[in-house]
Structures are given as structure tokens and as C-alpha cells.
Write a protein that holds these residues in place. Structure first.
Motif, PDB file in Angstrom:
ATOM      1  N   VAL A 282       0.835  -1.203   0.000  1.00 54.56           N
ATOM      2  CA  VAL A 282       0.000   0.000   0.000  1.00 54.56           C
ATOM      3  C   VAL A 282       0.867   1.250   0.000  1.00 54.56           C
ATOM      4  N   ASN A 283       1.921   1.253   0.788  1.00 51.24           N
ATOM      5  CA  ASN A 283       2.791   2.426   0.855  1.00 51.24           C
ATOM      6  C   ASN A 283       3.544   2.656  -0.448  1.00 51.24           C
ATOM      7  N   VAL A 284       3.998   1.575  -1.091  1.00 50.66           N
ATOM      8  CA  VAL A 284       4.684   1.718  -2.383  1.00 50.66           C
ATOM      9  C   VAL A 284       3.735   2.324  -3.415  1.00 50.66           C
ATOM     10  N   LEU A 285       2.522   1.791  -3.490  1.00 49.32           N
ATOM     11  CA  LEU A 285       1.540   2.313  -4.439  1.00 49.32           C
ATOM     12  C   LEU A 285       1.168   3.758  -4.120  1.00 49.32           C
ATOM     13  N   SER A 286       1.038   4.070  -2.838  1.00 52.72           N
ATOM     14  CA  SER A 286       0.657   5.429  -2.436  1.00 52.72           C
ATOM     15  C   SER A 286       1.738   6.432  -2.803  1.00 52.72           C
ATOM     16  N   ILE A 287       2.982   6.088  -2.527  1.00 54.22           N
ATOM     17  CA  ILE A 287       4.093   6.988  -2.846  1.00 54.22           C
ATOM     18  C   ILE A 287       4.166   7.246  -4.346  1.00 54.22           C
ATOM     19  N   ASN A 288       4.064   6.187  -5.134  1.00 51.88           N
ATOM     20  CA  ASN A 288       4.149   6.348  -6.587  1.00 51.88           C
ATOM     21  C   ASN A 288       2.954   7.094  -7.153  1.00 51.88           C
ATOM     22  N   LEU A 289       1.752   6.803  -6.645  1.00 51.01           N
ATOM     23  CA  LEU A 289       0.565   7.498  -7.136  1.00 51.01           C
ATOM     24  C   LEU A 289       0.620   8.978  -6.788  1.00 51.01           C
ATOM     25  N   ILE A 321      -3.211   1.851 -12.733  1.00 50.86           N
ATOM     26  CA  ILE A 321      -2.644   0.662 -12.080  1.00 50.86           C
ATOM     27  C   ILE A 321      -2.408   0.937 -10.595  1.00 50.86           C
ATOM     28  N   PHE A 322      -1.771   2.074 -10.309  1.00 53.95           N
ATOM     29  CA  PHE A 322      -1.510   2.428  -8.910  1.00 53.95           C
ATOM     30  C   PHE A 322      -2.815   2.595  -8.133  1.00 53.95           C
ATOM     31  N   GLY A 323      -3.781   3.294  -8.742  1.00 51.87           N
ATOM     32  CA  GLY A 323      -5.031   3.576  -8.051  1.00 51.87           C
ATOM     33  C   GLY A 323      -5.848   2.326  -7.772  1.00 51.87           C
ATOM     34  N   LEU A 326      -4.177   0.201  -5.192  1.00 48.80           N
ATOM     35  CA  LEU A 326      -4.311   0.813  -3.875  1.00 48.80           C
ATOM     36  C   LEU A 326      -5.700   0.575  -3.290  1.00 48.80           C
ATOM     37  N   LEU A 327      -6.728   0.689  -4.118  1.00 51.94           N
ATOM     38  CA  LEU A 327      -8.087   0.460  -3.638  1.00 51.94           C
ATOM     39  C   LEU A 327      -8.291  -0.980  -3.175  1.00 51.94           C
ATOM     40  N   VAL A 328      -7.735  -1.926  -3.945  1.00 53.58           N
ATOM     41  CA  VAL A 328      -7.889  -3.338  -3.583  1.00 53.58           C
ATOM     42  C   VAL A 328      -7.184  -3.640  -2.259  1.00 53.58           C
ATOM     43  N   ALA A 331      -8.583  -2.274   1.225  1.00 56.92           N
ATOM     44  CA  ALA A 331      -9.772  -2.873   1.841  1.00 56.92           C
ATOM     45  C   ALA A 331      -9.462  -3.491   3.209  1.00 56.92           C
ATOM     46  N   PRO A 332      -8.389  -4.295   3.346  1.00 60.67           N
ATOM     47  CA  PRO A 332      -8.068  -4.811   4.692  1.00 60.67           C
ATOM     48  C   PRO A 332      -7.779  -3.697   5.685  1.00 60.67           C
ATOM     49  N   LEU A 333      -7.132  -2.626   5.236  1.00 62.52           N
ATOM     50  CA  LEU A 333      -6.845  -1.506   6.127  1.00 62.52           C
ATOM     51  C   LEU A 333      -8.133  -0.843   6.593  1.00 62.52           C
ATOM     52  N   ALA A 334      -9.124  -0.788   5.701  1.00 62.60           N
ATOM     53  CA  ALA A 334     -10.419  -0.217   6.089  1.00 62.60           C
ATOM     54  C   ALA A 334     -11.084  -1.078   7.158  1.00 62.60           C
TER      55      ALA A 334
END
Length: 456
Positions: A282-289, A321-323, A326-328, A331-334
């Protein structure tokens, strides 16, 4: 301010000088006699904000990537013509001037170290992070972030995407993937050695360590760190702020969670390892997005007629792709975030019911020491296991009725049955000779399938 030196190829001298005249640039031109396909060398100062615009115009006149263009910092330029140009581009001030796209690519590339140095620094960072997590030492964990060279790859990949530099993009993604695998592998090795050596802080359940627990069961608030790191990283690169400080923020989002993956794998706690791995992803995707979006909004993309469309499509593709990823993964974090709210609500409800009950005359001799909501060990998405209430007094006979009352009140705030455990502390004098000594007696009584109390 920047000072540019451009080798003008044959056939492009006239168009290049016409552009410089049209822009009002104070330039010097000299003939090129090296016989390497150049007809002249032109030198001129530019305000920082003008570099990208002028180079884009020159690119359409024949000054492409194969042409030699040198851009250096200029300390001072004494020229009235330059002052007029500076006023034109400064718009009342030069602070926070945007770095040109061409210079941006160079800076992103410079922040990416040689691979051997990159691996060495990450190995050191992984060792320090693993030791810090096992020792539950925030200071040591912070030290691992300082030495991790992760800002370069994180920014280079996205600079490569929006500027159409495939080599820079490829290097950034390869460095990111390999770097995280290095940290995880090194942490597994070191944690395995630590476990074999008998270093088990907190007992068998390694995740009771505070520094580990917050990373194996993360909530949505973790996204804020990574998103902020991505935005701050690009701003530091484009606006001249300290990349070192922002690099620590990016490392904070990646190094400790990656080390947590290795530690929990070494301890055989694969559910907890999955939680930490989700946080890393999640953090990798968030940083790149965040970095990609910041670059695109700031206008860092090819401006030429034939370059905009392909790069825009590529940027949208990677953003999607990043978005979606990240959404998928969010879900566990939510779910964990919802659990945190539920835990807080249950704790508040239990406290309110206990306070309300203790106001009654029949419970006036009781005193509540603590109320604790405990979760199970089913990582990464845990659930409420039980509520533990510790009370003290001199009459345990009151506890079963109070326990049932609190249980019924708490279950009104949740859809699932909650196990309520009440621990009652009785203090009695041992004898006349030792009035200040207390005798502690312990027994456990089960009052039903959902409630129990322990007297001690």
C-alpha cells in the motif's frame, strides 16, 4: 538562474538564433570548427522558469536529445536585457521557481545511486531496522530510515513516466522492487538468527512489541504517511527543498514495514507477515501514485506536438494501475480501521456502564482499576476477543450481577457476542501482628458462556 551552452547542429543555426531573438535573450555565439556536425556554439543566461519553455522551442528547431546541451547554475548575471527577461518570467518574484523538465530528469537520475552502493546501504538499513524493531527502540528504527537511499528510485520512476524517459522509469521500478526484497530477505536472516539465539522479546508472541504491532495490523491512517511522502518528495525535487529530509519520510513508510515482514516470517507468524506485506504494498503504491499525480498537475510532461499524447496515455495507465491496486489493498486496512473504532466504542460503553453502576448504593464499596478491550491473534484482520475489567473491593459476591449487567449493556453496542472477563481483587488483613500485610486469594468462576470473573 541558469547558464546554457548549446552546440547548434548544421542547418539549425538560423532557427535557433531567431528563437533567442524572439525571446529577448542576451546570447553569445561562436563558430564550431571541430568537424563533428555542429556549426556553432551559443551561450546565454536564463531565469530558471524560462529554461523549460526555451528548450522546448529549441527542440522544435532541431535541438534534440542527441544535441549537446549544458545547463549549469549561475550565481550572478549583470545585464539589463537579462533583468527584463527575469522580470517577465518571475511574475513578481523568483522564490520557489520550478525546476525545468530537463533538469528534473538529471536530478532524479543523480538521486539514484550505483546499484552496489544502493544494495549495501539497504542491507545496513535492514539490519538496523530489524534490531530496532526487536528491541522495541523507536530511536534505532528512525536511524534505519535516515540511511536508506529510497528517495531516488521512488521519484525516478515517476519522473520517467511523465517525461517519457523509459530508461529512468525502468531503473526506478527495478530499484524499488529489488530494494524491498533485499530488506525483507536480510530481515528474515537476521531475525532467524535472533530467534535461534533465544532473543524473543515479549515471549513467543513477537508482535506484542509495540514497534511491530502497529505495522502488522495497520489502518487507513498509514496511507497519510505514504501519500504525504510522495507529494513531498516531488516538491523537494522540483522546488529545491531538502531531499534528505523527505527521503527519511519515504523510508519511514517502507523500511520498518519491510523489516516487520521479515521478522514475522522468521517467527512463523504468517498472518502478521501478510499484514506487514500489505502495508508495504500500500505504501509503495501510495508513494508512486502521489508522486505521479503531483508531477502531472505541476505540468512536467513533454510539450511537443507529437509527445503529449503518448506520454499522457502512459501516465494515465500507470495512474490507473496504482489507483486500482491501492483500492484493492486498502480494503483490509479499512476493516482494521473499523475495528479500531469498534474497540474504542466498546471501551467507552463499558466505562460508561461501569461508572453508572458504581453510582448505585449496592456497589459503593467497589472500585474499578482498569477496563481493557483485547483483540485476538488472527492477524492481519483481528476481532474483539474479550473485555477485561479489573475491580477491587471486599465483597466478591457483587461481581456476578455486575458482570452480567455490564455484558448486557455492552452487547447492545455490537452485533456479536462479547466475552466479558471481570477480575476482582480482594485485600484482607493477614493477622493482628502484621496489619499492613495483605493476603491475596485467587479463584476463577464462570457465570455463563459470555461472562466470567476471577477473584484474586
Amino acid at each position: 538562474m541558469r547558464y546554457l551552452e548549446i552546440a547548434v547542429p548544421e542547418g539549425a543555426r538560423g532557427p535557433v538564433l531567431d528563437i533567442l531573438e524572439d525571446e529577448g535573450i542576451d546570447y553569445v555565439v561562436s563558430d564550431e570548427t571541430s568537424g563533428r556536425g555542429y556549426t556553432a556554439v551559443v551561450r546565454f543566461p536564463l531565469p530558471t522558469r524560462a529554461v523549460e519553455h526555451v528548450l522546448d522551442r529549441l527542440n522544435r528547431a532541431g535541438i534534440g536529445d542527441e544535441t549537446r546541451v549544458v545547463v549549469v547554475d549561475a550565481e550572478t548575471v549583470i545585464s539589463q536585457q537579462f533583468e527584463d527577461l527575469l522580470e517577465q518570467y518571475s511574475q513578481g518574484g523568483t522564490k520557489g521557481a520550478r525546476t525545468s523538465r530537463q533538469v528534473l530528469r538529471t536530478k532524479a537520475d543523480e538521486l539514484t545511486p550505483v546499484f552496489s552502493i544502493y544494495v549495501t546501504m539497504l542491507l545496513i538499513s535492514a539490519v538496523v531496522a530489524t534490531v530496532g524493531l526487536l528491541a522495541d527502540s523507536p530511536a534505532v528504527v528512525v536511524g534505519s530510515m535516515v540511511i536508506a537511499p529510497l528517495i531516488g528510485p521512488a521519484l525516478a520512476a515517476n519522473v520517467g513516466i511523465v517525461t517519457g524517459d523509459d530508461d529512468l522509469k525502468r531503473t526506478g521500478f527495478v530499484y524499488q522492487a529489488s530494494g524491498l526484497m533485499i530488506v525483507v530477505a536480510a530481515s528474515i536472516g537476521l531475525a532467524t538468527l535472533g530467534r535461534l539465539a533465544g532473543l524473543e522479546p515479549g515471549g513467543v508472541d513477537i508482535v506484542v512489541v509495540a514497534e511491530l504491532q502497529e505495522r502488522v495490523s495497520p489502518n487507513l491512517l498509514s496511507l497519510a504517511v505514504a501519500l504525504g511522502a510522495g507529494v513531498a518528495g516531488i516538491l523537494s525535487l522540483t522546488r529545491g527543498f531538502s531531499e534528505a529530509i523527505v527521503g527519511v519520510m519515504i523510508a519511514a513508510a517502507l523500511i520498518p514495514p519491510a523489516a516487520a515482514v521479515g521478522i514475522t516470517v522468521a517467527w512463523g507468524m504468517y498472518g502478521a507477515a501478510m499484514g506487514a506485506a500489505i502495508l508495504v504494498a500500500v505504501n509503495v503504491l501510495s508513494i508512486n501514485l502521489a508522486a505521479l499525480a503531483t508531477l502531472w498537475v505541476a505540468g512536467y510532461r513533454p510539450q511537443g506536438l507529437f509527445d503529449v499524447s503518448p506520454t499522457r496515455k502512459q501516465t494515465y495507465t500507470y495512474a490507473a494501475i496504482f489507483g486500482i491496486g491501492l483500492l484493492v489493498l486498502a480494503a483490509p486496512l479499512a476493516s482494521i480501521t473499523v475495528l479500531d473504532f469498534q474497540t474504542t466504542q466498546l471501551s467507552s460503553s463499558a466505562n460508561e456502564e461501569i461508572d453508572s453502576a458504581l453510582e448505585e448504593a449496592e456497589y459503593e464499596t467497589l472500585e474499578v482499576e482498569s477496563v481493557e478491550v483485547r483483540l485476538d491473534d488472527d492477524y492481519p484482520i483481528r476481532s474483539v476477543d474479550r473485555i477485561v475489567v479489573t475491580a477491587s473491593g471486599d465483597d466478591p459476591g457483587q461481581i456476578p450481577e455486575l458482570t452480567d449487567r455490564i455484558h448486557d449493556a455492552v452487547t447492545d453496542h455490537t452485533d456479536e457476542g462479547v466475552v466479558l472477563e471481570v477480575r476482582f481483587i480482594i485485600a484482607t488483613e493477614r493477622g493482628d501482628d502484621v496489619d499492613d500485610e495483605l493476603e491475596y486469594r485467587s479463584r476463577t468462576v464462570t457465570t455463563g458462556s459470555h461472562t466470567s470473573f476471577q477473584v484474586c
